[in-house]
Structure formats: C-alpha cells, structure tokens
Design an enzyme around this catalytic site. Structure first.
Site, PDB file in Angstrom:
ATOM      1  N   HIS A 168      31.751  31.225  40.498  1.00  0.00           N
ATOM      2  CA  HIS A 168      32.221  31.435  39.127  1.00  0.00           C
ATOM      3  C   HIS A 168      32.867  30.143  38.666  1.00  0.00           C
ATOM      4  CE1 HIS A 168      34.603  33.530  35.840  1.00  0.00           C
ATOM      5  NE2 HIS A 168      33.349  33.919  35.646  1.00  0.00           N
ATOM      6  N   GLU A 193      31.206  32.435  32.053  1.00  0.00           N
ATOM      7  CA  GLU A 193      32.355  31.718  31.485  1.00  0.00           C
ATOM      8  C   GLU A 193      32.080  30.238  31.627  1.00  0.00           C
ATOM      9  OE1 GLU A 193      37.160  31.100  32.180  1.00  0.00           O
ATOM     10  OE2 GLU A 193      36.188  32.806  33.147  1.00  0.00           O
ATOM     11  N   HIS A 242      34.454  27.895  43.127  1.00  0.00           N
ATOM     12  CA  HIS A 242      34.850  28.108  41.736  1.00  0.00           C
ATOM     13  C   HIS A 242      34.872  26.787  40.994  1.00  0.00           C
ATOM     14  CE1 HIS A 242      36.808  29.825  38.250  1.00  0.00           C
ATOM     15  NE2 HIS A 242      36.726  31.021  38.814  1.00  0.00           N
TER      16      HIS A 242
END
Length: 221
Positions: free
Chosen positions: A88, A69, A119
C-alpha cells in the site's frame, strides 16, 4: 458430494479480486491493473488500481496489492509476493526510477516473504530479499540486499546495494543504514534458493488450475 452433486476437482478454486481503483477526490481516474499473462495471482488475493505486474510474477494466497491511495505500483519480472504480504502507499508520496515515479517499485527477482509489509513511498532493487514480518516504509533499498525477519526500514533511509539488515533491526536513520555490513554468503544462498523455487510456481499453477474460470469466481471445466 455437495447437495447431491459431484464436485469437479476445480469447484473450490476461487478467482483473485482484480479491480480498478475506486473513484475518489484524490484519484478521480480509474486504472485497471496490467498483469502479464505469464504471472499468476493466487486465490483470495487482491490487485487493485494502477499496478503493473511483469513476467512470471508469483502472488501467493492472501496478498493485498492496493493502489487506491498511493499510486502507481510496479512489480518486476520473476518477483514473488508470499502469503499475507501487503503493498500500500501514501497519497502523493513517490520515489523516482528513470524518468518515472512510483508509490512502490519492486525490481526483478525480488522476494517479499510471508506477512511482510511494503508501504510506499518505497523502492526495492533487483534481487533483494525482504524477510518474514519485515516492514519497509519510506525507504530506498539497493540491489541484492537482504532484510531479515522482523526488521524495520523507514524514515527515508537509503540502503546501499548488497547490504544485510539483521533480524529485528530498526534502520530508521541514515547513520544506521550506512553502518550495515555486506550480505553474508549463507544469506545470499538462501535468497537464491527461494527465488529458484518461486520462479517455478506461476507456470505450474496455471497448469494446475487451468485457464477457464467463471465470472462467479469458480474455476470450471
């Protein structure tokens, strides 16, 4: 013995999952991870998408590095990601370093301890220690900082170099970030020792498991 067949010492060693990102509407081009040959990715870990891993990085078991992503990720020389760490990033949210931008940037000699979550968008400077179960999300952390166990760093804060985040602290405003004290000597010594230990692992694990691995995931002689 398994099914009457004698096991070799490597028969139960599985490959990590290393893969390009899937093609999606928001990431239509596949990028395969670029991993320096001196680094070691442990069994049962995954590295997906546009990820650069530099020299002598150690990735312990059950780590997820998922650039499917937010992207790209950068992991600097001698950095270690310990068991259960997750990396992530959010789509189209990045931090800048030099003339490039990253979803996640980890500098050189960074330690991300067991079960921590990093993150993106996120920048973590050289020689920073991120403790057990800590969360760093949407933040810039200066060089040489020490983030203690269960701490949370978020809301776009900028932590100056060599700052100490106490255990369980929630640094969610710039006022809180600016009030942090410098890293005490014992924490610096602890972070240094963790680095010293983990920098030996990549070469040692390469020797332990060898270079010959089958596409099925088993190591073989």
């Amino acid at each position: 013995m398994v099914g009457g067949k004698k096991e070799s010492k490597h028969d139960c060693c599985f490959e990590p999952f290393i893969s390009p990102n899937p093609v999606t509407s928001f990431n239509p081009v596949q990028h395969y991870p670029k991993i320096d040959k001196t680094s070691f990715i442990s069994q049962f870990s995954s590295v997906i998408g546009d990820v650069i891993i530099r020299n002598n990085v150690y990735v312990a078991p059950n780590v997820s590095i998922r650039a499917d992503e937010g992207t790209p990720f950068y992991i600097g020389t001698n950095t270690n990601l310990q068991d259960g760490v997750i990396l992530h990033g959010l789509l189209n949210r990045r931090v800048s370093f030099g003339d490039k931008s990253y979803s996640i940037y980890l500098g050189n000699e960074v330690t991300i301890a067991h079960k921590a979550l990093v993150h993106g968008p996120c920048f973590i400077g050289d020689k920073t220690f991120v403790g057990f179960d800590a969360i760093v999300y949407n933040a810039i952390v200066g060089k040489g900082s020490f983030i203690s166990n269960n701490a949370v760093i978020t809301n776009g804060v900028r932590i100056a170099p060599n700052r100490f985040v106490p255990p369980g602290a929630h640094i969610d405003s710039q006022e809180k970030a600016d009030a942090l004290s410098k890293v005490p000597r014992d924490s610096k010594e602890f972070a240094y020792e963790v680095q010293r230990v983990n920098q030996e692992f990549p070469a040692s694990y390469h020797i332990l498991f060898g270079k010959n691995r089958c596409s099925c995931g088993f190591a073989c002689d």
